[in-house]
Design an enzyme around this catalytic site. Structure first.
Site, PDB file in Angstrom:
ATOM      1  CB  ALA A 111      50.800  40.267  23.184  1.00 26.78           C
TER       2      ALA A 111
ATOM      3  NE  ARG B  33      40.622  47.986  28.845  1.00 27.95           N
ATOM      4  CZ  ARG B  33      40.267  48.115  27.553  1.00 27.95           C
ATOM      5  NH1 ARG B  33      39.219  48.840  27.233  1.00 27.95           N
ATOM      6  NH2 ARG B  33      40.953  47.504  26.612  1.00 27.95           N
TER       7      ARG B  33
ATOM      8  CE  LYS C  99      41.846  41.547  26.933  1.00 25.11           C
ATOM      9  NZ  LYS C  99      41.211  42.779  26.438  1.00 25.11           N
TER      10      LYS C  99
ATOM     11  N   GLY D 299      42.283  37.289  20.653  1.00 21.04           N
ATOM     12  CA  GLY D 299      42.123  36.226  21.651  1.00 21.04           C
ATOM     13  C   GLY D 299      41.120  36.570  22.742  1.00 21.04           C
TER      14      GLY D 299
ATOM     15  CG  ASN E 236      37.388  45.915  13.687  1.00 20.20           C
ATOM     16  OD1 ASN E 236      37.271  44.801  13.194  1.00 20.20           O
ATOM     17  ND2 ASN E 236      38.546  46.407  14.100  1.00 20.20           N
TER      18      ASN E 236
ATOM     19  NE  ARG F 156      40.617  12.470  45.951  1.00 22.16           N
ATOM     20  CZ  ARG F 156      41.480  12.034  46.851  1.00 22.16           C
ATOM     21  NH1 ARG F 156      41.047  11.461  47.967  1.00 22.16           N
ATOM     22  NH2 ARG F 156      42.780  12.152  46.644  1.00 22.16           N
TER      23      ARG F 156
ATOM     24  CE1 TYR G 248      39.406   7.824  49.813  1.00 23.37           C
ATOM     25  CE2 TYR G 248      40.804   6.456  51.193  1.00 23.37           C
ATOM     26  CZ  TYR G 248      40.637   7.272  50.086  1.00 23.37           C
ATOM     27  OH  TYR G 248      41.693   7.519  49.246  1.00 23.37           O
TER      28      TYR G 248
ATOM     29  CG  ASN H  50      26.294  -4.837  51.262  1.00 23.22           C
ATOM     30  OD1 ASN H  50      25.419  -4.202  50.683  1.00 23.22           O
ATOM     31  ND2 ASN H  50      26.560  -4.678  52.547  1.00 23.22           N
TER      32      ASN H  50
ATOM     33  NE  ARG I  44      33.271  -8.132  65.868  1.00 20.02           N
ATOM     34  CZ  ARG I  44      32.145  -8.656  65.444  1.00 20.02           C
ATOM     35  NH1 ARG I  44      31.523  -9.576  66.159  1.00 20.02           N
ATOM     36  NH2 ARG I  44      31.645  -8.299  64.299  1.00 20.02           N
TER      37      ARG I  44
HETATM   38  C1  UD1 Z   1      40.397  46.119  18.955  1.00 16.99           C
HETATM   39  C2  UD1 Z   1      40.265  46.882  17.647  1.00 16.99           C
HETATM   40  C3  UD1 Z   1      38.839  47.436  17.547  1.00 16.99           C
HETATM   41  C4  UD1 Z   1      37.841  46.293  17.627  1.00 16.99           C
HETATM   42  C5  UD1 Z   1      38.069  45.472  18.888  1.00 16.99           C
HETATM   43  C6  UD1 Z   1      37.223  44.214  18.842  1.00 16.99           C
HETATM   44  C7  UD1 Z   1      42.443  47.844  17.130  1.00 16.99           C
HETATM   45  C8  UD1 Z   1      43.270  49.085  17.129  1.00 16.99           C
HETATM   46  N1  UD1 Z   1      41.218  47.972  17.611  1.00 16.99           N
HETATM   47  O1  UD1 Z   1      40.201  47.073  19.999  1.00 16.99           O
HETATM   48  O2  UD1 Z   1      38.675  48.136  16.302  1.00 16.99           O
HETATM   49  O3  UD1 Z   1      36.532  46.799  17.594  1.00 16.99           O
HETATM   50  O4  UD1 Z   1      39.451  45.059  18.993  1.00 16.99           O
HETATM   51  O5  UD1 Z   1      37.280  43.502  20.044  1.00 16.99           O
HETATM   52  O6  UD1 Z   1      42.898  46.818  16.700  1.00 16.99           O
HETATM   53  N2  UD1 Z   1      46.949  42.813  21.666  1.00 16.99           N
HETATM   54  C9  UD1 Z   1      48.224  42.366  21.502  1.00 16.99           C
HETATM   55  N3  UD1 Z   1      49.249  43.273  21.513  1.00 16.99           N
HETATM   56  C10 UD1 Z   1      49.037  44.590  21.660  1.00 16.99           C
HETATM   57  C11 UD1 Z   1      47.717  45.043  21.833  1.00 16.99           C
HETATM   58  C12 UD1 Z   1      46.682  44.133  21.830  1.00 16.99           C
HETATM   59  O7  UD1 Z   1      48.453  41.164  21.358  1.00 16.99           O
HETATM   60  O8  UD1 Z   1      50.018  45.340  21.648  1.00 16.99           O
HETATM   61  C13 UD1 Z   1      45.844  41.816  21.688  1.00 16.99           C
HETATM   62  C14 UD1 Z   1      45.089  41.796  22.988  1.00 16.99           C
HETATM   63  O9  UD1 Z   1      45.633  40.812  23.865  1.00 16.99           O
HETATM   64  C15 UD1 Z   1      43.689  41.424  22.572  1.00 16.99           C
HETATM   65  C16 UD1 Z   1      43.604  41.919  21.135  1.00 16.99           C
HETATM   66  O10 UD1 Z   1      44.925  42.158  20.699  1.00 16.99           O
HETATM   67  O11 UD1 Z   1      43.498  40.016  22.570  1.00 16.99           O
HETATM   68  C17 UD1 Z   1      42.805  43.207  21.024  1.00 16.99           C
HETATM   69  O12 UD1 Z   1      43.428  44.200  21.812  1.00 16.99           O
HETATM   70  P1  UD1 Z   1      42.587  45.211  22.684  1.00 16.99           P
HETATM   71  O13 UD1 Z   1      43.550  46.105  23.368  1.00 16.99           O
HETATM   72  O14 UD1 Z   1      41.594  44.513  23.522  1.00 16.99           O
HETATM   73  O15 UD1 Z   1      41.880  46.025  21.514  1.00 16.99           O
HETATM   74  P2  UD1 Z   1      40.481  46.782  21.577  1.00 16.99           P
HETATM   75  O16 UD1 Z   1      40.680  48.090  22.233  1.00 16.99           O
HETATM   76  O17 UD1 Z   1      39.448  45.883  22.111  1.00 16.99           O
HETATM   77 CA    CA Z   2      39.394  43.939  23.177  1.00 12.52          CA
END
Ligand code: UD1
Ligand code: CA
Length: 471
Positions: free
Chosen positions: A9, A14, A21, A101, A168, A331, A364, A375, A438
């Site tokens: 979500a 960033r 993303k 994701g 993690n 294509r 073409y 040919n 021709r």
């Molecule tokens: C998260 C973990 C972190 C871990 C890292 C691994 C938490 C609090 N932290 O951090 O411990 O090391 O992933 O990559 O879980 N997302 C949602 N809804 C939200 C927030 C995030 O769907 O409200 C989804 C994002 O789209 C993303 C995933 O959750 O795909 C992780 O979110 P992100 O904000 O990237 O977490 P990190 O800071 O990377």
């Molecule tokens: Ca992340």
């Protein structure tokens, strides 16, 4: 039957992109697909994608393939799982994988092995972890007496916790009922004011439930992309890994410069991939081919012992012993059969080119069905579009299409028929016939002396210069 929830979500602020993303690509494939495929390959049948930012884009990408849940406000990873509560409640006597994701390298073997470990240990939660030389930005694994006790996010770490190298992955197995029980206990009391899914681990542990860490030795499995640098890093790692796999399978590279191969591409042994070649989608290449340099093939099938030099092709099929290029575009809907030859500056679209047929230069061919051993002279054009409608040309076996022929579609050229160079053909030509269109050629004696005097004078001066430099 296991469940998987894939968190997708986030906006990916960033990344500085309007795209969600998880749809950003690693080697031409959205990160989300890497993760859903790992889940499928691990045998997980119930998959739910949590969407939020760019939900419509995610929906149209998934095209109904998986169940989705909607997170209207991004309040953290714990909140995202809460939003998939209805999905979990449908199958509560189970285990649920939660994966991010934006971490595409989680692989099905790690997922399976972690599940075995999770079940055998009777854990309420099993966190997939890895030791990382560069843990910055990841949640740190905190252990007490060797046992997992919690996960602390980078921004919430004490200086001592910040030194922990075990991180993690963002991928976990949960006992589904326990997960449902603990999710409502999450609070936003942390540096980011979010509901952290990771806090369920410490909560479960404090209530005496067993929580474990499953450490994988595939440290790439945990890598995520939060920004463009991270995404480039994932591309670099995946690119190298995939080329290594192809090397093991007997594919030849004289250098890997500019070579990018998507994960689902298949290449037969003995095939050589030359520099600056990009192979994407479901491209399949047979044995002993030479592909490149500078070729881009998307969803294209190539047989054995074919050569494609400076070719751009998408959704095309090329047979065996075919030579194509340099500087050719194939294509969608193009089928080039065995032993055919397509030469420089040729474009082919939605056409079948029969066995042994030669389309050697500057031609073409669009919306045409071409037989065997035909040919094409230089500069042939199938005139397939009249500004309103597209129509097909049919060319029989052994036909000979003279240079600069225009074939006005719809038109049929018979077997062994012949078109004279420069003809515009708008009537069907029977088998074995000649079509010649021709006007009479006129010769005007002495014309150039009047009209071309300056040009001829220039030629004379050139001759003088050349004879001077000879002496
Ligand atoms: C998260 C973990 C972190 C871990 C890292 C691994 C938490 C609090 N932290 O951090 O411990 O090391 O992933 O990559 O879980 N997302 C949602 N809804 C939200 C927030 C995030 O769907 O409200 C989804 C994002 O789209 C993303 C995933 O959750 O795909 C992780 O979110 P992100 O904000 O990237 O977490 P990190 O800071 O990377
Ligand atoms: Ca992340």
């Amino acid at each position: 039957m296991e469940n998987a929830i894939i968190l997708a979500a986030g906006a990916g602020k960033r990344m500085h992109s309007d795209k969600p993303k998880v749809l950003m690509e690693v080697l031409g494939k959205p990160m989300l697909s890497w993760v859903t495929e790992a889940c499928e390959n691990a045998g997980i049948e119930n998959i739910c994608v949590v969407k939020g930012y760019g939900a419509d884009e995610i929906d149209s990408y998934l095209n109904g393939k998986y169940e989705t849940a909607f997170q209207s406000q991004r309040l953290g990873t714990g909140h995202a799982v809460i939003c998939a509560g209805d999905f979990l409640r449908k199958n509560p006597k189970s285990h649920t994988l939660v994966a991010c994701g934006d971490s595409p390298f989680i692989d099905f073997k790690t997922i399976r092995a972690a599940l075995e470990f999770h079940k055998l240990s009777g854990s309420a939660a099993t966190v997939i972890t890895a030791d990382s030389p560069n843990p910055f930005g990841y949640g740190r694994i905190v252990r007490k007496g060797g046992e997992l006790s919690g996960i602390v996010e980078e921004r919430d770490c004490t200086p001592k916790e910040r030194k922990i190298r075990e991180i993690n992955s963002g991928c976990y197995w949960f006992d589904t009922e326990k997960l449902l029980e603990f999710l409502p206990m999450l609070t936003r009391e942390n540096a980011q004011g979010e509901y952290y899914l990771t806090d369920t681990v410490a909560l479960m542990s404090s209530k005496g439930l067993k929580v474990t860490a499953f450490k994988t030795d595939n440290s790439d499995a945990v890598l995520g992309a939060n920004d463009r640098k991270g995404l480039l890093r994932l591309n670099d790692i995946a690119r190298r890994r995939i080329i290594e796999q192809h090397l093991e399978n007997g594919v030849e590279f004289i250098t890997t410069d500019g070579i990018t191969i998507s994960p689902d591409v298949r290449i037969g042994e003995g095939t050589k991939i030359l520099p600056s070649t990009i192979l994407t989608g479901r491209t399949v290449i047979g044995k002993d081919c030479v592909i490149g340099p500078n070729s881009r093939l998307e969803n294209t099938i190539v047989g054995d012992e074919s050569t494609l030099d400076n070719v751009v092709a998408h959704d095309a099929t090329v047979g065996s012993h075919v030579s194509i290029g340099p500087f050719v575009q194939l294509r969608a809907g193009t089928v080039i059969k065995d032993y055919a030859h397509v030469g420089d500056f040729v474009e082919i679209k939605n056409s079948v080119i029969g066995e042994g047929t030669a389309v050697a230069h500057l031609t073409y061919v669009g919306d045409s069905d071409v037989g065997k051993n035909v040919n094409f002279g230089c500069g042939v054009v199938t005139v397939n579009y009249d500004g309103t409608n597209k129509a097909r040309c049919t060319i029989g076996d052994n036909a000979f299409i003279g240079c600069n022929t225009n074939l006005i579609a719809p038109v049929t050229i018979g077997d062994c028929a012949y078109t004279a160079a420069g003809s515009t053909v708008n009537k069907n030509v029977p088998d074995g016939a000649l079509a010649i269109e021709r006007s009479k050629l006129e010769i005007k004696e002495g014309y150039s002396e009047r009209k071309l005097s300056r040009h001829i004078e220039k030629g004379k001066k050139l001759e003088e210069k050349l004879s001077e430099s000879e002496n």
